[in-house]
Design a protein around this motif. Structure first.
Motif, PDB file in Angstrom:
ATOM      1  N   SER A 107       0.826  -1.339   0.418  1.00 25.62           N
ATOM      2  CA  SER A 107       0.094  -0.289   0.209  1.00 25.62           C
ATOM      3  C   SER A 107       0.826   1.103  -0.134  1.00 25.62           C
ATOM      4  N   PHE A 108       0.533   2.251  -1.255  1.00 27.58           N
ATOM      5  CA  PHE A 108       1.414   3.427  -1.498  1.00 27.58           C
ATOM      6  C   PHE A 108       0.356   4.378  -1.031  1.00 27.58           C
ATOM      7  N   PRO A 109       1.282   5.087   0.387  1.00 31.70           N
ATOM      8  CA  PRO A 109       0.488   6.375   0.412  1.00 31.70           C
ATOM      9  C   PRO A 109       1.066   7.603  -1.157  1.00 31.70           C
ATOM     10  N   PRO A 110      -0.136   8.425  -1.117  1.00 32.81           N
ATOM     11  CA  PRO A 110       0.069   9.396  -2.620  1.00 32.81           C
ATOM     12  C   PRO A 110       1.136   9.757  -3.055  1.00 32.81           C
ATOM     13  N   ILE A 127       3.140   7.306  -5.647  1.00 25.38           N
ATOM     14  CA  ILE A 127       2.755   6.883  -7.290  1.00 25.38           C
ATOM     15  C   ILE A 127       3.685   6.910  -8.136  1.00 25.38           C
ATOM     16  N   ILE A 150      -3.565   1.597  -9.211  1.00 26.73           N
ATOM     17  CA  ILE A 150      -2.999   2.984  -8.573  1.00 26.73           C
ATOM     18  C   ILE A 150      -3.604   3.969  -9.175  1.00 26.73           C
ATOM     19  N   GLU A 169      -4.379   8.829  -4.791  1.00 29.54           N
ATOM     20  CA  GLU A 169      -4.895   8.275  -4.103  1.00 29.54           C
ATOM     21  C   GLU A 169      -4.144   7.000  -3.610  1.00 29.54           C
ATOM     22  N   GLN A 170      -4.096   7.003  -2.854  1.00 28.26           N
ATOM     23  CA  GLN A 170      -3.404   5.529  -1.883  1.00 28.26           C
ATOM     24  C   GLN A 170      -3.367   4.443  -3.214  1.00 28.26           C
ATOM     25  N   ARG A 195      -1.927   0.344  -4.198  1.00 25.85           N
ATOM     26  CA  ARG A 195      -2.313  -0.538  -4.307  1.00 25.85           C
ATOM     27  C   ARG A 195      -1.543  -1.808  -5.069  1.00 25.85           C
ATOM     28  N   VAL A 251       6.192   2.004   2.139  1.00 19.97           N
ATOM     29  CA  VAL A 251       5.838   1.462   2.041  1.00 19.97           C
ATOM     30  C   VAL A 251       4.852   0.659   3.253  1.00 19.97           C
ATOM     31  N   GLU A 252       2.854   0.389   3.148  1.00 16.82           N
ATOM     32  CA  GLU A 252       2.399  -0.744   3.975  1.00 16.82           C
ATOM     33  C   GLU A 252       2.783  -2.194   3.717  1.00 16.82           C
TER      34      GLU A 252
END
Ligand code: SF4
Ligand code: SF4
Length: 135
Positions: free
Chosen positions: A9-12, A15, A38, A42-43, A45, A69-70
């Motif tokens: 999961s990427f923060p904006p 991207i 993507i 926005e976040q 995934r 990155v989560e």
């Protein structure tokens, strides 16, 4: 060669960054993208399978964490069966993290799942079936 299926999961702010190509270029990992969603601002995934040595996977995971990155593991769990384990400690030599250690008092294997990156190196190393990967 170890494999892991992961959800990133990427923060904006990340991207536009070449995070996955950096995993290939800088950490000698193969990245097989299974799914991606993507959208700008926005976040994002991504579901991907990473392949490489245990050390490369550990380094790549550390890089992702540093970048913000989560990372979630895709329904995978490593189990230790103490009733099958003879405490030979072979697995501690292949574990790239501190997930497998020996209790100096009892000389018994200690499995700390919180440090496990699910590289499966211990599963291959254990001849007694005491380490298992479950999907
Ligand atoms: S290699 Fe298997 S039997 Fe040996 S300590 Fe590790 S889990 Fe136990
Ligand atoms: S416990 Fe096994 S699967 Fe987990 S990091 Fe160590 S070697 Fe890899």
């Amino acid at each position: 060669m170890a494999k892991k299926k992961l959800v990133f999961s990427f923060p904006p702010r990340l991207i536009q960054e070449p995070v996955t190509s950096n995993l290939i270029r800088n950490f000698d990992l193969e990245v097989n993208l299974l799914r991606a969603r993507i959208q700008p601002r926005e976040q994002g995934r991504i579901v991907a399978e990473l392949s490489g040595t245990s050390e490369s996977l550990a380094a790549g995971m550390a890089y992702l964490e540093d970048q913000g990155v989560e990372v979630d593991t895709l329904i995978q769990e490593i189990r230790h069966y103490s009733d099958l384990c003879i405490n030979c400690t072979v697995c501690t030599g292949v574990c790239p993290t501190d997930a497998l250690t020996v209790n100096p008092g009892t000389q018994e294997l200690v499995f700390d799942a919180s440090h496990c990156i699910m590289c499966e190196a211990c599963v291959a190393a254990c001849s007694y079936g005491a380490m298992e990967s479950q999907f």
